[in-house]
Motif scaffolding. Sequence first.
Motif, PDB file in Angstrom:
ATOM      1  N   ALA A 116       0.954  -1.225   0.037  1.00  0.00           N
ATOM      2  CA  ALA A 116       0.009   0.028   0.074  1.00  0.00           C
ATOM      3  C   ALA A 116       0.711   1.233  -0.082  1.00  0.00           C
ATOM      4  CB  ALA A 116      -0.882  -0.106   1.248  1.00  0.00           C
ATOM      5  N   SER A 117       1.847   1.206   0.612  1.00  0.00           N
ATOM      6  CA  SER A 117       2.748   2.406   0.677  1.00  0.00           C
ATOM      7  C   SER A 117       3.619   2.515  -0.608  1.00  0.00           C
ATOM      8  CB  SER A 117       3.795   2.283   2.098  1.00  0.00           C
ATOM      9  OG  SER A 117       3.304   2.165   3.185  1.00  0.00           O
ATOM     10  N   ARG A 142       4.980  -5.608  -7.650  1.00  0.00           N
ATOM     11  CA  ARG A 142       3.690  -5.457  -8.503  1.00  0.00           C
ATOM     12  C   ARG A 142       2.805  -4.479  -8.068  1.00  0.00           C
ATOM     13  NH1 ARG A 142       1.329 -11.699  -7.898  1.00  0.00           N
ATOM     14  NH2 ARG A 142       2.946 -12.750  -9.071  1.00  0.00           N
ATOM     15  N   ALA A 143       2.777  -3.920  -6.744  1.00  0.00           N
ATOM     16  CA  ALA A 143       2.318  -2.748  -6.586  1.00  0.00           C
ATOM     17  C   ALA A 143       2.842  -1.206  -7.121  1.00  0.00           C
ATOM     18  CB  ALA A 143       2.352  -2.353  -4.847  1.00  0.00           C
ATOM     19  N   ILE A 145       4.758  -1.192  -9.946  1.00  0.00           N
ATOM     20  CA  ILE A 145       4.740  -1.441 -11.423  1.00  0.00           C
ATOM     21  C   ILE A 145       3.545  -1.118 -11.918  1.00  0.00           C
ATOM     22  CG2 ILE A 145       4.921  -2.929 -13.199  1.00  0.00           C
ATOM     23  CD1 ILE A 145       7.375  -4.188 -11.781  1.00  0.00           C
ATOM     24  N   SER A 146       2.332  -1.697 -11.145  1.00  0.00           N
ATOM     25  CA  SER A 146       0.927  -1.618 -11.590  1.00  0.00           C
ATOM     26  C   SER A 146       0.517   0.056 -11.661  1.00  0.00           C
ATOM     27  CB  SER A 146      -0.114  -2.410 -10.723  1.00  0.00           C
ATOM     28  OG  SER A 146       0.126  -1.933  -9.172  1.00  0.00           O
ATOM     29  N   GLU A 147       1.048   0.980 -10.622  1.00  0.00           N
ATOM     30  CA  GLU A 147       0.722   2.326 -10.703  1.00  0.00           C
ATOM     31  C   GLU A 147       1.553   2.906 -11.867  1.00  0.00           C
ATOM     32  OE1 GLU A 147      -1.256   4.090  -8.922  1.00  0.00           O
ATOM     33  OE2 GLU A 147      -1.797   2.444  -7.569  1.00  0.00           O
ATOM     34  N   PHE A 148       2.814   2.580 -12.198  1.00  0.00           N
ATOM     35  CA  PHE A 148       3.378   3.102 -13.189  1.00  0.00           C
ATOM     36  C   PHE A 148       2.697   2.798 -14.538  1.00  0.00           C
ATOM     37  CE2 PHE A 148       7.196   2.812 -10.065  1.00  0.00           C
ATOM     38  CZ  PHE A 148       6.994   4.103  -9.898  1.00  0.00           C
ATOM     39  N   VAL A 149       2.719   1.725 -14.741  1.00  0.00           N
ATOM     40  CA  VAL A 149       1.916   1.109 -15.904  1.00  0.00           C
ATOM     41  C   VAL A 149       0.271   1.924 -16.129  1.00  0.00           C
ATOM     42  CG1 VAL A 149       0.639  -0.834 -17.202  1.00  0.00           C
ATOM     43  CG2 VAL A 149       2.940  -1.108 -16.234  1.00  0.00           C
ATOM     44  N   ARG A 150      -0.435   1.886 -15.077  1.00  0.00           N
ATOM     45  CA  ARG A 150      -1.614   2.693 -15.166  1.00  0.00           C
ATOM     46  C   ARG A 150      -1.514   4.360 -15.742  1.00  0.00           C
ATOM     47  NH1 ARG A 150      -3.293   1.598 -10.478  1.00  0.00           N
ATOM     48  NH2 ARG A 150      -4.359   0.020 -10.680  1.00  0.00           N
TER      49      ARG A 150
END
Length: 353
Positions: A116-117, A142-143, A145-150
């Motif tokens: 989360a952090s 995964r946390a 990377i998912s933000e950067f991809v989004r």
Amino acid sequence: METPKKSVRRKSSSVTIDEVAKRAGVSPMTVSRVVNGQARVREDTRERVLRAVRELDYTPNLAASSLAAAQQTRIALIYTNPSGAYLRELLVGVLRVASRTAIQLVIDYWDDLDPASERKAARALIKRADAVILPPPLCESRAAISEFVRAGLPAVAISSGRYNEDVSCVRIDDFRAGKEMAEYLIENGHTRIGFIKGRPDLSASIHRYDGFVAALGEAGIAIDPALVQPGEFTYRSGLKATEKLLTQRHPPTAIIASNDDMGAAVISVAHRRGLDVPRDLSVVGFDDSSAATTVWPALTTIHQPIASMAGTAVDVLLRAIRRNDPGTRVLADHVVPHRLVVRDSVASPPRRR
């Protein structure tokens, strides 16, 4: 009497695009396309040009090559790796390319965060950077990377043990490297070999151990679970693992540490216990960072070209940024060569007394 001529050393800034083209065996137009990050260049040609750029220390004329925008390009390097030696190598590579391309380098420190952090830190970083480099252990977060991809932010994972379907990767073949290291010890006569693992949440750690297991299996050597100890890629975890290995009734004659920091810890414990390295105990590391040569004896290790990997990561990110096509994501998977570096920390096993 003829006056001797002074030798003149030409500054790297005087290297021309024609010289880069000649070194790479391509046309000046092709060099221009590569420097500008255009897509109409074959990957092997692009690599030749980038290699020539690095070898000649070529600095493009930003105005002439329409790269003035690079001065506004911000590439973030997230610092969370526990190995100071690894980080130094990484920074050398990034700074070398940053100075050549006039990008702005953003250093962001993340502590050992929970998912989360990590998402929160990633969202904050997106506002301050145009691209991001993810060294271990964040290369497999995964946390984050998912933000950067989004957000459509180009990202490159360094030293991930596997190809990632979401971000570009620059890595070595950790399985093969781990296998080669174990084979080297077996060739030197060792059959009782200890192994200190790296972080369990990183695939690179797993692949290095799998290569070790494969080498022992091919040599007909059974795995002794007592000779395999957990580690965290930190010096302190190496101390703890080594104590457990060397206090056994039948200790190993050689120890493989999954990075040089832990390898240095093995040598420290061995010396404290009155053991001579390599006469009584052979020790090897991994990475070929500065930690490998600041201990005595210097560590035999696997050379992972960390600095050049960082430079390749920046090149990949600049191509992605200059492509300027948010609807298309072109991912690269660069598997760079490694090599075994033999130093003074390995010898044949001692004779049984």
